[in-house]
Enzyme design. Structure first.
Site, mmCIF file in Angstrom:
data_model
loop_
_atom_site.group_PDB
_atom_site.id
_atom_site.type_symbol
_atom_site.label_atom_id
_atom_site.label_comp_id
_atom_site.label_asym_id
_atom_site.label_seq_id
_atom_site.Cartn_x
_atom_site.Cartn_y
_atom_site.Cartn_z
ATOM 1 N N ASP A 97 0.821 -1.199 0.000
ATOM 2 C CA ASP A 97 0.000 0.000 0.000
ATOM 3 C C ASP A 97 0.858 1.254 0.000
ATOM 4 O O ASP A 97 1.434 1.616 1.018
ATOM 5 C CB ASP A 97 -0.905 -0.021 1.227
ATOM 6 C CG ASP A 97 -1.810 1.182 1.285
ATOM 7 O OD1 ASP A 97 -1.951 1.864 0.263
ATOM 8 O OD2 ASP A 97 -2.373 1.442 2.362
ATOM 9 N N ASP A 310 -1.703 5.286 -5.975
ATOM 10 C CA ASP A 310 -1.982 4.522 -4.756
ATOM 11 C C ASP A 310 -2.254 3.061 -5.087
ATOM 12 O O ASP A 310 -3.285 2.737 -5.674
ATOM 13 C CB ASP A 310 -3.179 5.141 -4.041
ATOM 14 C CG ASP A 310 -3.438 4.511 -2.686
ATOM 15 O OD1 ASP A 310 -2.694 3.597 -2.287
ATOM 16 O OD2 ASP A 310 -4.402 4.915 -2.018
#
Length: 439
Positions: A97, A310
């Site tokens: 992440d 992201d």
């Protein structure tokens, strides 16, 4: 977490831990929600860490070398890497992440409320594990660039709790542990969350620009991943590639510099200063460049409007100024095929019944434009995502419906791309690839 996939959560508070991710079930989008912390659970077992190593044992030092580690990951809605943690190493599944700072793993609870996952990390088996006491600086209320809600538990350990807006959660203690890549190479001890109670059995590998991310603590100069094409059949995740350190494919990458911010800008309430913020310029659909002002992709004085890459978000999200123009063009090209009065997940009203291939041909390719002519090209075959029930949606959501006024390029639009995060040079590299075959 009890739900099987991860969802992006954005926390746009001043100088806060930028994001934490979790996911919904396989039929839902990755949403962005505000993050808020819970007080320490009064039911925390005092014996949870009683059999854990309370101080780091003395071990012969492992020589630290420049990282040159390659692994694979499984991809369905999230990028799930398996990494060796502890001494000797235990393999842990973590969601890669780039929008999060704190990394955490699921730890084995000696007195569990429910049976622990078989893959949970057992701290009592690692000689390099230690817990952070309440006296540690990170357990104080505010640490610059790492605001984390913490408290002292019954054992005088630094306890943290996260509660997410969709009801998922993670709580446990802050600890110190190594990642052991081989007998001759490991990270120094890193600060992690050791979750004794969470609603999923996968942890988070926080890779943003914050000082307490895995990338920053391990002093990684660059990392990269290649997201494969998603399998259309459920339960069959694809396999992608993940590098820590140099990538032999980087000769073909195109690079865009990250945007930098002044100290006053980083205090803007809606800005995430630790995200990989890129200079997006515009969007093309088919042969049409949409009439979206560049300012829609840049942070305004409040911080709204930044554009970030992201890996922890499944789909792409756009602020209204950009989303509305995309929808206008989708309606122009394929309006009669739109599913009437249908909003998927509360954030996307660009969904269709019928043949995804036919609708994809009507829409054509989609292109995200960045500075220096760098582009992310989404082929017409991948413009639509299968969300179940015979429904296909353009993989773009309206971010302002989630009270997160930012543009987020999610992993759905990173398929068949090498994405390299060059921290040393503050830039992101992109390279087209067949990620199911990439080495």
């Amino acid at each position: 977490m009890a739900l099987c996939t991860f969802t992006l959560f954005l926390f746009f508070s001043l100088l806060s831990l930028s994001t934490q991710e979790t996911q919904h079930n396989t039929s839902s989008l990755s949403f962005s929600f505000p993050l808020r912390s819970l007080p320490r659970s009064p039911n925390t077992s005092p014996s949870f860490y009683s059999s854990f190593v309370s101080q780091t044992k003395q071990n012969p030092p492992i020589k630290t070398l420049p990282y040159n580690y390659r692994s694979t990951f499984k991809y369905s809605m999230a990028l799930i890497v398996s990494l060796p943690i502890g001494t000797p190493p235990q393999t842990q599944q973590m969601v890669l992440d780039t929008g999060s700072q704190l990394s955490w793993i699921q730890c084995h609870n000696k007195t569990p409320k429910k049976p622990p996952p078989t893959t949970a990390f057992d701290p009592s088996l690692s000689s390099s594990f230690s817990v952070l006491p309440c006296t540690h600086p990170l357990c104080k209320p505010r640490i610059p660039d790492f605001t984390l809600s913490t408290s002292c538990d019954q054992n005088r350990l630094c306890h943290y709790s996260y509660f997410y807006a969709d009801g998922t959660y993670a709580e446990g203690s802050l600890v110190s542990e190594k990642f052991t890549f081989s007998s001759s190479q490991s990270t120094p001890p890193l600060i992690l969350g050791c979750a004794q109670d969470a609603s999923d059995d996968k942890g988070i590998l926080g890779m943003n620009l914050g000082r307490r991310s895995f990338a920053s603590q391990a002093k990684i100069s660059k990392f990269s991943y290649c997201v494969p094409t998603r399998q259309t059949r459920p339960g069959l995740p694809s396999t992608g590639s993940f590098y820590l350190g140099e990538n032999p494919n980087s000769g073909g990458f195109q690079y865009i510099s990250l945007l930098t911010f002044t100290q006053s800008q980083t205090r803007s309430p809606n800005l995430d200063p630790f995200a990989y913020t890129v200079p997006m310029q515009g969007i093309r659909i088919g042969n049409t460049r949409l009439n979206i002002p560049v300012s829609a992709f840049r942070p305004d004085p409040s911080g709204s409007g930044q554009t970030m890459i992201d890996s922890g978000s499944e789909f792409t999200y756009l602020v209204d100024a950009a989303y509305n123009k995309v929808r206008e063009e989708i309606v122009r090209l394929a309006g009669p095929k739109l599913k009437k009065n249908y909003v998927y997940g509360g954030i996307s009203d660009m969904c269709f019944d019928g043949s995804a291939m036919e609708i994809g041909r009507l829409i054509g390719n989609m292109v995200f434009e960045f500075e220096k002519g760098v582009e992310i090209v989404i082929d017409k075959e991948r413009v639509l995502a299968d969300v179940g029930g015979g429904v296909h949606c353009v993989g773009i959501g309206r971010s302002e419906m989630l009270n997160a006024a930012s543009n987020i390029v999610g992993n759905f639009h990173q398929q068949n791309l090498w994405v390299e995060f060059d921290l040393a040079n503050r830039r992101v590299g992109l390279g087209k690839a067949d990620c199911s075959r990439s080495a």
